[in-house]
Design a protein around this motif. Sequence first.
Motif, short mmCIF file in Angstrom:
data_model
loop_
_atom_site.label_atom_id
_atom_site.label_comp_id
_atom_site.label_asym_id
_atom_site.label_seq_id
_atom_site.Cartn_x
_atom_site.Cartn_y
_atom_site.Cartn_z
N LEU A 21 72.79 56.82 57.04
CA LEU A 21 74.09 57.46 57.21
C LEU A 21 74.11 58.78 56.44
O LEU A 21 73.97 58.80 55.22
CB LEU A 21 75.20 56.54 56.71
N ASN A 22 74.31 59.86 57.15
CA ASN A 22 74.36 61.21 56.57
C ASN A 22 75.83 61.64 56.49
O ASN A 22 76.46 61.85 57.52
CB ASN A 22 73.56 62.17 57.45
N LEU A 23 76.35 61.76 55.28
CA LEU A 23 77.73 62.20 55.10
C LEU A 23 77.84 63.72 55.01
O LEU A 23 78.87 64.25 54.61
CB LEU A 23 78.35 61.54 53.85
N ARG A 24 76.79 64.41 55.38
CA ARG A 24 76.75 65.88 55.45
C ARG A 24 77.09 66.51 54.10
O ARG A 24 77.84 67.48 54.01
CB ARG A 24 77.68 66.40 56.56
N THR A 25 76.52 65.95 53.06
CA THR A 25 76.72 66.48 51.71
C THR A 25 75.71 67.54 51.34
O THR A 25 75.81 68.15 50.26
CB THR A 25 76.65 65.33 50.68
N ALA A 26 74.71 67.77 52.21
CA ALA A 26 73.71 68.81 51.98
C ALA A 26 73.84 69.90 53.03
O ALA A 26 74.02 69.61 54.21
CB ALA A 26 72.30 68.23 52.01
N SER A 27 73.79 71.16 52.61
CA SER A 27 73.85 72.28 53.55
C SER A 27 72.52 72.41 54.27
O SER A 27 71.46 72.00 53.77
CB SER A 27 74.16 73.58 52.80
N ASN A 28 72.56 73.03 55.46
CA ASN A 28 71.32 73.28 56.21
C ASN A 28 70.40 74.18 55.40
O ASN A 28 70.83 75.19 54.84
CB ASN A 28 71.64 73.94 57.55
N GLY A 29 69.14 73.80 55.35
CA GLY A 29 68.18 74.62 54.63
C GLY A 29 68.22 74.46 53.13
O GLY A 29 67.59 75.24 52.41
N SER A 30 68.94 73.45 52.63
CA SER A 30 69.06 73.28 51.18
C SER A 30 67.95 72.40 50.61
O SER A 30 67.94 72.13 49.41
CB SER A 30 70.41 72.66 50.84
N GLY A 31 67.02 71.92 51.45
CA GLY A 31 65.97 71.06 50.97
C GLY A 31 66.48 69.72 50.49
O GLY A 31 65.97 69.16 49.52
N THR A 36 72.40 59.12 48.59
CA THR A 36 71.04 59.50 48.21
C THR A 36 70.41 60.27 49.36
O THR A 36 70.49 59.84 50.52
CB THR A 36 70.19 58.25 47.91
N GLY A 37 69.81 61.41 49.03
CA GLY A 37 69.13 62.22 50.04
C GLY A 37 67.74 62.59 49.55
O GLY A 37 67.61 63.30 48.55
N THR A 38 66.70 62.09 50.21
CA THR A 38 65.33 62.37 49.79
C THR A 38 64.57 63.07 50.92
O THR A 38 64.78 62.80 52.10
CB THR A 38 64.60 61.06 49.43
N ALA A 39 63.71 63.99 50.53
CA ALA A 39 62.93 64.75 51.49
C ALA A 39 61.63 64.03 51.80
O ALA A 39 61.00 63.42 50.93
CB ALA A 39 62.63 66.14 50.92
N GLY A 40 61.22 64.10 53.07
CA GLY A 40 59.96 63.50 53.50
C GLY A 40 59.72 63.74 54.96
O GLY A 40 60.65 63.73 55.77
N ASP A 41 58.45 63.98 55.31
CA ASP A 41 58.07 64.17 56.71
C ASP A 41 58.85 65.33 57.36
O ASP A 41 59.18 65.29 58.56
CB ASP A 41 58.30 62.90 57.54
N GLY A 42 59.17 66.34 56.55
CA GLY A 42 59.87 67.50 57.10
C GLY A 42 61.33 67.29 57.39
O GLY A 42 61.94 68.10 58.09
#
Length: 433
Positions: free
Chosen positions: A281-291, A252-258
Amino acid sequence: MASGGSPWKGYGLAALVLVIVLATTGVWNPWPKVWNWINTSEPIAAGVSRWQTTIGGSPQSVTIAGDSVIVEYRTSVEAYGLTAGLQLWKSDADWAAVAGEGNDAVVVTGRLLEKGYQVLDPRSGAVRRTDTQASAVWTYRTGILDLHCAKGGDCELTAWDIRGTARWRVSTGGIGFVLDAANPDLPDTNPLTANGIDDDVAGPREMPALIGLPDDRKVRVIDTATGKLVQTAEPAADQRVAVTGGRVLTVTGTAGDGTCYYGVVATDPPGGGTVWKKDGLNLRTASNGSGCKQDRDPAGGEDVVLGVDPVGKQELIAAHDGRVLWHGAKGEEVLAINDGFAVIRSADKATLRGFSMATGETAWSRPAGTGASAALTPYAVIIVTTKPSRVAALSPSSGHLLAEVRTSAKIFTAGPSGMIAVDGRDMAYLPFA
């Protein structure tokens, strides 16, 4: 009296015309030999390679299958003998993949936009088995999976052993989009990439305990031992599923506080009970700048995944039980990973070391060299450096040097006794000591 010109010019023109006529009529054509002479290549690894040969073009993949080397192009596949580099056979195909290993290996080939595939003997090219209905095939060291879909959309997954005996069949229901050709992507883990080394250098992997078939936003989870559909996972919009290590990982990856806040939950089908969970734990499933939109699978082996803790330090996690196998210092970077070992570069980029998952200790270390990249295979650690361009192969468990050569050629595959390097249309076999 004016000169009529040198007679040699007339003889030369006549000879040129004669050669062109002979070539166009098929009587005698010297141009291929002339062209090959002009394009005589430099040795890929002078004094090190066992053989070097010119192949039919730029390869899509190269794989060692027993005592054969299988070279896949866009519209054909060729086999060369591992002993002397002589061409064994050639066949028209839009895709090719190797299943099995050693003397039990086979070559699976097919056509794009056409159902079915053929299983070929890697030494002779003889057809061992033919399928006329499968739309997708996955090849492993321990078997083959294929997917048949009827016109109504209902699909069936079949497991085969390397010799062609069906192990089981299971209905997967409708699949929301087309899975086709060889080894279409599944929601699992991916190897880390390396400069100068092909992504598939390790060859076919073991068939995992569970696989996930994507169906629109759902993932249908199949137990490959029993051939049963054990779960249909339905991740939310801010989640991504990876089926690995016999577990279903929901990231799960949620956006908050920038920033992005991550968490991982590992469940055990068919009951779906939580085996472990980790916040941060970030498994690096999101690319940089992908929100925080997760658009890729985690890196790792079948049972080891690479993550990053909340302060940016890398760590290796056992997928089946959530144990932290290694937690890096600030700036340390994992260059290559499988279930047995990892290659780690020091924070000052001066040293590479091999880390053993079994012992939890450093197995070997060596200077990193300029621009070092690395990959792990079942038989060797491949390390590529630049300035000067150099390739080294080491024993994963001890760091013993198996081969070292100055070359800028790309390493495509490694087998028990050596590796294959390709530079343009030249291919060479570099044996291990």
